[in-house]
Design an enzyme around this catalytic site. Structure first.
Site, PDB file in Angstrom:
ATOM      1  N   THR A  15       0.842  -1.219   0.000  1.00 14.80           N
ATOM      2  CA  THR A  15       0.000   0.000   0.000  1.00 14.80           C
ATOM      3  C   THR A  15       0.868   1.257   0.000  1.00 14.80           C
ATOM      4  O   THR A  15       0.465   2.277  -0.564  1.00 14.80           O
ATOM      5  CB  THR A  15      -0.981   0.041   1.191  1.00 14.80           C
ATOM      6  OG1 THR A  15      -0.249   0.100   2.409  1.00 14.80           O
ATOM      7  CG2 THR A  15      -1.901  -1.172   1.188  1.00 14.80           C
ATOM      8  N   ASN A  16       2.029   1.199   0.607  1.00 19.16           N
ATOM      9  CA  ASN A  16       2.933   2.369   0.548  1.00 19.16           C
ATOM     10  C   ASN A  16       3.491   2.559  -0.860  1.00 19.16           C
ATOM     11  O   ASN A  16       3.644   3.691  -1.321  1.00 19.16           O
ATOM     12  CB  ASN A  16       4.056   2.235   1.571  1.00 19.16           C
ATOM     13  CG  ASN A  16       3.591   2.646   2.955  1.00 19.16           C
ATOM     14  OD1 ASN A  16       3.375   3.830   3.215  1.00 19.16           O
ATOM     15  ND2 ASN A  16       3.408   1.673   3.833  1.00 19.16           N
ATOM     16  N   ASN A 109      13.419   4.722   4.502  1.00 11.90           N
ATOM     17  CA  ASN A 109      12.532   3.692   5.046  1.00 11.90           C
ATOM     18  C   ASN A 109      11.327   4.355   5.697  1.00 11.90           C
ATOM     19  O   ASN A 109      11.462   5.406   6.320  1.00 11.90           O
ATOM     20  CB  ASN A 109      13.289   2.869   6.094  1.00 11.90           C
ATOM     21  CG  ASN A 109      12.414   1.788   6.725  1.00 11.90           C
ATOM     22  OD1 ASN A 109      11.713   1.054   6.026  1.00 11.90           O
ATOM     23  ND2 ASN A 109      12.431   1.698   8.052  1.00 11.90           N
ATOM     24  N   HIS A 111       8.608   3.762   8.634  1.00 16.67           N
ATOM     25  CA  HIS A 111       8.413   2.928   9.820  1.00 16.67           C
ATOM     26  C   HIS A 111       7.096   3.335  10.489  1.00 16.67           C
ATOM     27  O   HIS A 111       6.852   4.534  10.679  1.00 16.67           O
ATOM     28  CB  HIS A 111       9.592   3.098  10.796  1.00 16.67           C
ATOM     29  CG  HIS A 111       9.486   2.172  11.954  1.00 16.67           C
ATOM     30  ND1 HIS A 111       9.830   0.833  11.862  1.00 16.67           N
ATOM     31  CD2 HIS A 111       9.028   2.358  13.209  1.00 16.67           C
ATOM     32  CE1 HIS A 111       9.597   0.249  13.031  1.00 16.67           C
ATOM     33  NE2 HIS A 111       9.110   1.155  13.858  1.00 16.67           N
TER      34      HIS A 111
HETATM   35  C1  GAR Z   1       3.693  -0.589   6.717  1.00 20.32           C
HETATM   36  O1  GAR Z   1       2.968  -0.240   7.856  1.00 20.32           O
HETATM   37  C2  GAR Z   1       5.159  -0.233   6.884  1.00 20.32           C
HETATM   38  O2  GAR Z   1       5.380   0.963   7.576  1.00 20.32           O
HETATM   39  C3  GAR Z   1       5.640  -1.391   7.703  1.00 20.32           C
HETATM   40  O3  GAR Z   1       4.958  -2.515   7.188  1.00 20.32           O
HETATM   41  C4  GAR Z   1       3.747  -2.111   6.561  1.00 20.32           C
HETATM   42  C5  GAR Z   1       3.777  -2.552   5.120  1.00 20.32           C
HETATM   43  O4  GAR Z   1       2.594  -2.260   4.448  1.00 20.32           O
HETATM   44  N1  GAR Z   1       7.065  -1.509   7.615  1.00 20.32           N
HETATM   45  C6  GAR Z   1       7.827  -1.953   8.600  1.00 20.32           C
HETATM   46  O5  GAR Z   1       7.394  -2.317   9.658  1.00 20.32           O
HETATM   47  C7  GAR Z   1       9.318  -1.970   8.287  1.00 20.32           C
HETATM   48  N2  GAR Z   1      10.077  -2.019   9.513  1.00 20.32           N
HETATM   49  P1  GAR Z   1       2.522  -2.147   2.857  1.00 20.32           P
HETATM   50  O6  GAR Z   1       3.195  -3.378   2.259  1.00 20.32           O
HETATM   51  O7  GAR Z   1       1.038  -2.166   2.584  1.00 20.32           O
HETATM   52  O8  GAR Z   1       3.172  -0.874   2.430  1.00 20.32           O
END
Ligand code: GAR
Length: 202
Positions: A15-16, A109, A111
């Site tokens: 989603t990011n 990154n 977080h």
């Molecule tokens: C997001 O919340 C991101 O910030 C986190 O995992 C999720 C991934 O969602 N990342 C971490 O925890 C890295 N340390 P996404 O695949 O839908 O973007």
């Protein structure tokens, strides 16, 4: 003006990554060109999102490979796609100090907490929100930072606070942090980093 060639590293839903692709489409990333999406998992839905947006998608599998071989594969894609900026967007592996040293101030990154709270090894994905709820914090949020050799320890670019509400589950908190912070902050921070690269080049 040449655009900064940007690779996005992912592991899951993406989603990011979607927030980045949507921001690009909306004209909000004038210094950025997405040249590559690299997933540490072959089944990540993020790969589909990349293909739908016409961005080359690659798999550098983590499971079953040594850290060294995993990073060699990532590097080969980054070099082939001539990436200048690397965005970790839901990337669930920690990169080695040797890898990070190749890209000083060139890896970002996102977080899902207000670092330095709930960061470092073992804090990823839903676990971060579970830890925040267990600690009883009333405010959490998201951080976008440069990546250095310390996990979640690099220079902070942007942060945004999000309230924890009574009755929150890790899932409801994760959703709020994504919607109210991550998806807004990440494109903004990527544009800041890309603009800085452009300014240093000219
Ligand atoms: C997001 O919340 C991101 O910030 C986190 O995992 C999720 C991934 O969602 N990342 C971490 O925890 C890295 N340390 P996404 O695949 O839908 O973007």
């Amino acid at each position: 003006m040449s655009l900064v060639r940007c690779a996005v590293l992912v592991s899951g839903g993406g989603t990011n990554l979607q927030a980045l692709l949507d921001a690009k489409k909306a004209g909000k990333l004038p210094h950025v060109q997405f040249v590559s999406v690299i997933s540490s998992r072959p089944d990540a839905y993020a790969l589909e999102r990349a293909r739908n947006a016409g961005v080359p998608a690659h798999v550098a599998q983590r499971k079953g490979f040594s850290q060294e071989d995993f990073e060699k594969t990532i590097l080969s894609f980054l070099e082939a796609d001539r990436a200048q900026l690397i965005v970790l967007a839901g990337f669930m592996s920690i990169l080695s100090p040797a890898f990070v040293a190749r890209y000083p101030r060139r890896i970002l990154n996102v977080h899902p907490a207000l670092l330095p709270a709930f960061g470092g090894k073992g804090f990823y994905g839903l676990r971060v929100h579970e830890a925040a709820l267990a600690r009883g914090v009333k405010v959490t949020g998201a951080t976008v930072h440069y990546v250095n050799e310390i996990a979640d320890g690099g220079e902070i670019i942007l942060q945004k606070a999000v309230p924890v509400l009574p009755g929150d589950s890790p899932e409801s908190l994760q959703k709020r942090v994504m919607e109210q912070a991550e998806w807004l902050l990440l494109p903004e921070a990527v544009e800041i980093a890309a603009r800085e690269i452009c300014e240093n080049q000219s």
